[in-house]
Design a protein around this motif. Sequence first.
Motif, PDB file in Angstrom:
ATOM      1  N   ARG A  83       0.843  -1.206   0.000  1.00 16.30           N
ATOM      2  CA  ARG A  83       0.000   0.000   0.000  1.00 16.30           C
ATOM      3  C   ARG A  83       0.877   1.255   0.000  1.00 16.30           C
ATOM      4  O   ARG A  83       0.629   2.198  -0.751  1.00 16.30           O
TER       5      ARG A  83
ATOM      6  N   ARG B  94       2.598   1.720  -3.341  1.00 17.59           N
ATOM      7  CA  ARG B  94       1.624   2.173  -4.346  1.00 17.59           C
ATOM      8  C   ARG B  94       1.336   3.664  -4.174  1.00 17.59           C
ATOM      9  O   ARG B  94       1.333   4.429  -5.153  1.00 17.59           O
ATOM     10  N   LYS B  95       1.138   4.070  -2.908  1.00 17.39           N
ATOM     11  CA  LYS B  95       0.799   5.473  -2.652  1.00 17.39           C
ATOM     12  C   LYS B  95       1.965   6.403  -2.962  1.00 17.39           C
ATOM     13  O   LYS B  95       1.762   7.540  -3.371  1.00 17.39           O
TER      14      LYS B  95
ATOM     15  N   TRP C  43      -0.488   5.935  -7.252  1.00 15.08           N
ATOM     16  CA  TRP C  43      -1.346   5.031  -8.008  1.00 15.08           C
ATOM     17  C   TRP C  43      -2.585   4.659  -7.199  1.00 15.08           C
ATOM     18  O   TRP C  43      -2.520   4.573  -5.974  1.00 15.08           O
ATOM     19  N   THR C  44      -3.639   4.394  -7.898  1.00 14.55           N
ATOM     20  CA  THR C  44      -4.835   3.833  -7.264  1.00 14.55           C
ATOM     21  C   THR C  44      -4.689   2.307  -7.301  1.00 14.55           C
ATOM     22  O   THR C  44      -3.798   1.782  -7.984  1.00 14.55           O
ATOM     23  N   GLN C  45      -5.581   1.622  -6.595  1.00 16.17           N
ATOM     24  CA  GLN C  45      -5.553   0.149  -6.641  1.00 16.17           C
ATOM     25  C   GLN C  45      -5.819  -0.336  -8.066  1.00 16.17           C
ATOM     26  O   GLN C  45      -5.254  -1.328  -8.508  1.00 16.17           O
ATOM     27  N   GLU C  46      -6.675   0.404  -8.780  1.00 15.52           N
ATOM     28  CA  GLU C  46      -6.986   0.037 -10.169  1.00 15.52           C
ATOM     29  C   GLU C  46      -5.736   0.165 -11.039  1.00 15.52           C
ATOM     30  O   GLU C  46      -5.472  -0.700 -11.887  1.00 15.52           O
ATOM     31  N   ASP C  47      -4.955   1.245 -10.809  1.00 14.55           N
ATOM     32  CA  ASP C  47      -3.711   1.437 -11.584  1.00 14.55           C
ATOM     33  C   ASP C  47      -2.771   0.251 -11.376  1.00 14.55           C
ATOM     34  O   ASP C  47      -2.206  -0.282 -12.332  1.00 14.55           O
TER      35      ASP C  47
ATOM     36  N   ARG D   2      -8.787  -5.852  -9.181  1.00 13.57           N
ATOM     37  CA  ARG D   2      -8.665  -4.862  -8.097  1.00 13.57           C
ATOM     38  C   ARG D   2      -8.883  -5.529  -6.732  1.00 13.57           C
ATOM     39  O   ARG D   2      -8.273  -5.176  -5.750  1.00 13.57           O
TER      40      ARG D   2
ATOM     41  N   ASN E 290      -6.546  -5.386  -3.320  1.00  9.24           N
ATOM     42  CA  ASN E 290      -7.118  -5.072  -2.016  1.00  9.24           C
ATOM     43  C   ASN E 290      -6.771  -6.161  -0.999  1.00  9.24           C
ATOM     44  O   ASN E 290      -6.355  -5.858   0.126  1.00  9.24           O
TER      45      ASN E 290
END
Lengths: 167, 66
Positions: free
Chosen positions: B6, B9-10, B14-18, B27, B31
């Motif tokens: 997480r 990614r942050k 990026w989003t979780q979708e990215d 997705r 998660n």
Amino acid sequence: MGGSSSQWKAYFPYGKETFHFQVPAGLLGERQEIAMPETRRSPPDAARHRFAFRQGAIMLAFGLAVFAAAWWVPPSPALRWLLVALPIALLALWAWEFFKVIRDDDEMMQGLALRAISFSSVLVLLLATMWGMLERLVGAPQLPLFLLMPGFAAVYGIVSTIMGARR
Amino acid sequence: MKNNLRELRKERGWTQEDLAIELSVSRQTINALEAGRYDPSLPLAFKIARLFGRTAEEIFDDSDEA
């Protein structure tokens, strides 16, 4: 009203941009560009999204085909066979789409789907066997066997939703 | 298994979708990975490590399970 009223453009980039539509002048007053939020999906998510639409269409067609086969008596026996074969073909198409979406899914979702299939199959077989014994031994009403597969699909839908929510 | 997916990614915004698109997974899988509810296979763990330019050990920590 602008002079470039014949212009009509639509961009569908598969990047991080947004969709842009240039609407021709005259259609919505002055020429406008409408930006719509892009729906980006990973390949497994896109496959599942496609499956949801296809499944809905197949189930609707199946319902109509069963209704037609049950209520309409065609003039020729050949047409009757064709009418009965249609819902069966639609179920086979559903099964193909179902296995295709599992094949295209990622490792976690495949595992989840296989667990849900195992659980649902055992549950449906158990209930069908139990009902068969009740039919034979205590005269319970006959269960139409053509409901087995739609029954499995319904049980699978519930089981996979519960399993997905618990993960 | 704990991981710092997480945070990584942050860091990249990026989003979780990215991230799901980058890794070609759903997705929901991202998660579950971030929440530590799913342990990835070795190929997926290496793919994640390569994407972030780290080693698998720098991202995933199995010290609780040892």
